[in-house]
Structures are given as C-alpha cells and as structure tokens.
Design a protein around this motif. Structure first.
Motif, short mmCIF file in Angstrom:
data_model
loop_
_atom_site.label_atom_id
_atom_site.label_comp_id
_atom_site.label_asym_id
_atom_site.label_seq_id
_atom_site.Cartn_x
_atom_site.Cartn_y
_atom_site.Cartn_z
N VAL A 167 0.59 -1.40 0.11
CA VAL A 167 -0.18 -0.36 -0.14
C VAL A 167 0.68 0.85 0.57
O VAL A 167 0.53 2.15 0.00
CB VAL A 167 -0.75 -0.02 1.12
N TRP A 168 2.26 0.97 0.82
CA TRP A 168 2.86 2.22 -0.27
C TRP A 168 3.80 2.92 -1.16
O TRP A 168 4.47 3.21 -1.38
CB TRP A 168 4.19 2.51 1.29
N ASN A 169 2.77 1.92 -2.45
CA ASN A 169 3.95 2.43 -3.52
C ASN A 169 2.49 3.19 -4.15
O ASN A 169 1.76 3.34 -4.50
CB ASN A 169 3.73 0.70 -4.38
N PRO A 170 2.92 4.10 -4.66
CA PRO A 170 1.87 5.84 -4.74
C PRO A 170 1.59 5.24 -6.40
O PRO A 170 0.71 5.32 -6.64
CB PRO A 170 2.97 6.67 -5.89
N THR A 171 1.74 4.06 -7.30
CA THR A 171 1.51 3.33 -8.11
C THR A 171 -0.06 2.75 -8.15
O THR A 171 -0.52 1.62 -8.35
CB THR A 171 2.43 2.79 -9.15
N VAL A 172 -0.57 1.97 -6.68
CA VAL A 172 -1.34 1.46 -6.46
C VAL A 172 -2.58 1.76 -5.65
O VAL A 172 -3.30 1.81 -5.59
CB VAL A 172 -0.60 0.21 -5.38
N VAL A 173 -1.74 2.66 -4.80
CA VAL A 173 -2.69 3.52 -3.89
C VAL A 173 -3.21 4.26 -4.84
O VAL A 173 -2.73 5.49 -5.64
CB VAL A 173 -2.40 4.10 -2.61
N PRO A 174 -5.15 4.73 -4.73
CA PRO A 174 -5.41 6.04 -5.11
C PRO A 174 -4.73 7.64 -4.33
O PRO A 174 -6.26 8.90 -3.98
CB PRO A 174 -6.42 5.66 -5.22
N PHE A 175 -4.08 7.37 -3.72
CA PHE A 175 -4.29 8.80 -2.97
C PHE A 175 -2.03 9.49 -2.96
O PHE A 175 -1.48 8.63 -2.87
CB PHE A 175 -4.97 9.02 -1.93
N PHE A 176 -2.50 11.05 -2.40
CA PHE A 176 -1.20 11.05 -2.46
C PHE A 176 0.09 9.89 -0.69
O PHE A 176 -1.30 10.46 0.08
CB PHE A 176 -0.77 12.60 -2.65
N ILE A 177 1.14 10.17 -1.35
CA ILE A 177 1.87 10.20 0.44
C ILE A 177 3.54 10.74 -0.10
O ILE A 177 3.60 10.81 -0.69
CB ILE A 177 2.36 8.32 0.41
N ILE A 178 2.85 11.55 1.48
CA ILE A 178 4.08 12.27 1.80
C ILE A 178 5.01 11.52 1.56
O ILE A 178 5.27 10.86 3.19
CB ILE A 178 3.12 13.02 2.77
N GLU A 179 6.22 12.50 1.62
CA GLU A 179 7.75 11.69 2.91
C GLU A 179 8.53 12.63 3.48
O GLU A 179 8.21 13.63 3.55
CB GLU A 179 8.26 11.23 1.74
N TRP A 180 8.26 12.15 5.07
CA TRP A 180 9.26 12.79 5.83
C TRP A 180 10.78 12.43 6.09
O TRP A 180 11.16 11.11 5.74
CB TRP A 180 8.44 12.61 7.40
N ASP A 181 12.02 13.90 5.62
CA ASP A 181 12.86 13.34 5.85
C ASP A 181 13.72 13.35 7.49
O ASP A 181 13.49 14.62 8.12
CB ASP A 181 13.91 13.96 5.12
N SER A 182 13.80 12.34 7.91
CA SER A 182 14.26 12.22 9.56
C SER A 182 15.42 12.74 9.85
O SER A 182 16.09 12.98 10.57
CB SER A 182 14.07 10.34 10.10
N SER A 183 16.37 13.10 8.73
CA SER A 183 17.63 14.12 8.84
C SER A 183 17.81 15.41 8.57
O SER A 183 18.47 16.61 8.94
CB SER A 183 18.70 14.07 7.68
N LYS A 184 16.28 15.71 8.38
CA LYS A 184 15.66 17.11 8.72
C LYS A 184 15.18 17.61 10.39
O LYS A 184 14.57 17.03 9.95
CB LYS A 184 15.16 18.24 7.02
N PRO A 185 15.12 19.11 10.09
CA PRO A 185 14.36 19.44 11.62
C PRO A 185 12.91 19.23 11.22
O PRO A 185 12.67 18.87 10.32
CB PRO A 185 14.68 21.27 12.10
N LEU A 186 12.61 18.39 12.64
CA LEU A 186 10.83 18.41 12.18
C LEU A 186 9.98 19.90 11.51
O LEU A 186 9.22 19.23 11.00
CB LEU A 186 10.22 18.27 13.89
N ASP A 187 10.65 20.75 12.55
CA ASP A 187 9.53 22.12 11.75
C ASP A 187 9.86 22.42 10.06
O ASP A 187 8.67 22.61 9.21
CB ASP A 187 10.24 23.35 12.46
N GLU A 188 10.82 21.58 10.02
CA GLU A 188 10.44 21.35 8.54
C GLU A 188 9.63 20.79 7.59
O GLU A 188 8.95 21.22 6.28
CB GLU A 188 11.71 21.30 7.79
N PHE A 189 9.39 20.04 8.08
CA PHE A 189 8.07 18.88 7.08
C PHE A 189 6.94 19.58 7.68
O PHE A 189 6.38 19.81 7.02
CB PHE A 189 8.59 17.81 7.83
#
Length: 225
Positions: A167-189
C-alpha cells in the motif's frame, strides 16, 4: 469570650477553634476529585476518534516525530487512538485492529524505518535482486488496507528510505503519500505547505464523515426538521 485554638492548618498558616470533621474533609476531597474527573473528561470533548497507525519500535528521532504528529492531531480536535497505547482489547491483534477501524472516523499511518534489508537472492534463478532498503512494520500494510476497505479518510506518511511495497507504492493506492526526511528538522516538515494542505484536507474529510455517519437513520426532512 476567649477562644482556645485547638487546630493549626499548615496549608493556610492559620489557627482554628476546631479541626474540621472527617466527614467535611471527605466532602471537600470528593468535590475536588469529582472536579478533576470532569476536567480530564472534558479534555476529550469535541474530539473525534481517529486511528493512528505506527510501528512500536521507534528510535529517538522517530519518537519525537510521532509526538509532534499527535500534538498536531489533537490541536485539530481529533483524538488519536493506537494499539496498545490508548486502547486494549481481550482479543487477538487482528481482531483488535478491526474493532479500532470500525469505531474510528479516519486513519493516519506513519511507515518508519524498522529493519535494513540487504537482499541476496530471489525465488527465480538469475532474477533481478532488489537494492538494499529499509523495511517498515508488517501492520503498516494491514491497518491502512483495512481502513481503505472500510472507506475511512486516509493520510499516509512515509519516512524517507523505506521501500515502496504494497500500500506504500504510489502506483497502487489512489491517494498521495507524503514523505518525511528524518535527517532534517521537524519544523521543516510540519511547516511545509504540502503537509498543511494534505492534513487540513484529511481533517475536513474526517469531520464530514463523522457528521454523515452520526446522522439519525430516520429523517424528518431535508434539514432534519
């Protein structure tokens, strides 16, 4: 008439003629206790229950992200429920998940890095071996799928580096998956326009679904007159 003070109250630093009876003390204590219970109950008032799906094995950075996400959800006056943190049932896990899905009005799932896999072979001799990647928790495949089957509004967040399987494959699910980069500050996300738009849209869907699902089955008129 001279008063003989027999009781000293250390809380207000005053002397009294008689010490309050145990019955009066219990009355005050119960009154305060009841008030605290009402206040704690009111903390959940106006909060619509939603299912927060996340892995149980978290590092420090992932824990900070989850805590911040919970705060964002609560500020939107939604109540995030998780297994087994806020809910626990005397059933097997998959049954408890179904119970949570059926009693929630939305689902938000966070797929985080759990195990780093270095693949060495496939079931087909000479087959293409997938590149090394992080794997998420198994229930992060099950719970969103059950939520989608139920028709709940779903919001998916994936930590960067986790493989796009199921279900984490964007071509499978009918909605957008947003990505979080754990190497960056939380506020940036959480300050990203992309996140704020997706989150507010999801909150609106949850509230709309809640009001629709809690309407009476018998309608007196178009506006429930």
């Amino acid at each position: 008439m001279k008063k003989h003070y027999t009781y000293y109250n250390s809380e207000d630093d005053k002397y009294y003629v008689d010490k309050p009876s145990a019955q009066e003390e219990n009355k005050i204590s119960h009154s305060t206790s009841d008030k605290n219970l009402l206040e704690s109950t009111a903390d959940r008032a106006f909060k619509i229950p939603v299912f927060l799906s996340h892995p149980s094995m978290l590092n420090t950075t992932q824990t900070r992200f989850l805590n911040r996400l919970i705060d964002e959800i609560e500020q939107a006056l939604l109540f995030p429920r998780t297994l087994p943190d806020t809910e626990q049932y005397p059933n097997k896990t998959i049954t408890s998940v179904r119970r949570m899905i059926l009693s929630s009005y939305g689902l938000i799932a966070v797929n985080m890095q759990q195990v780093f896999a270095n693949y060495t072979m496939t079931n087909i001799p000479g087959g293409t071996i997938p590149p090394p990647s992080w794997e998420g928790a198994p229930f992060l495949q099950i719970e969103p799928s059950m939520g989608y089957q139920r028709g709940l509004p779903i919001l998916l967040i994936k930590e960067a580096g986790v493989n796009n399987i199921g279900v984490w494959n964007p071509t499978v699910v009918p909605f957008f998956i947003i990505e979080w980069d754990s190497s960056k500050p939380l506020d940036e996300f959480f300050n990203r326009i992309e996140w704020r738009e997706l989150f507010q849209n999801w909150v609106a869907q949850v509230r709309n679904g809640y009001f629709i699902q809690t309407q009476p089955s018998y309608q007196y008129g178009p506006n429930d007159l």
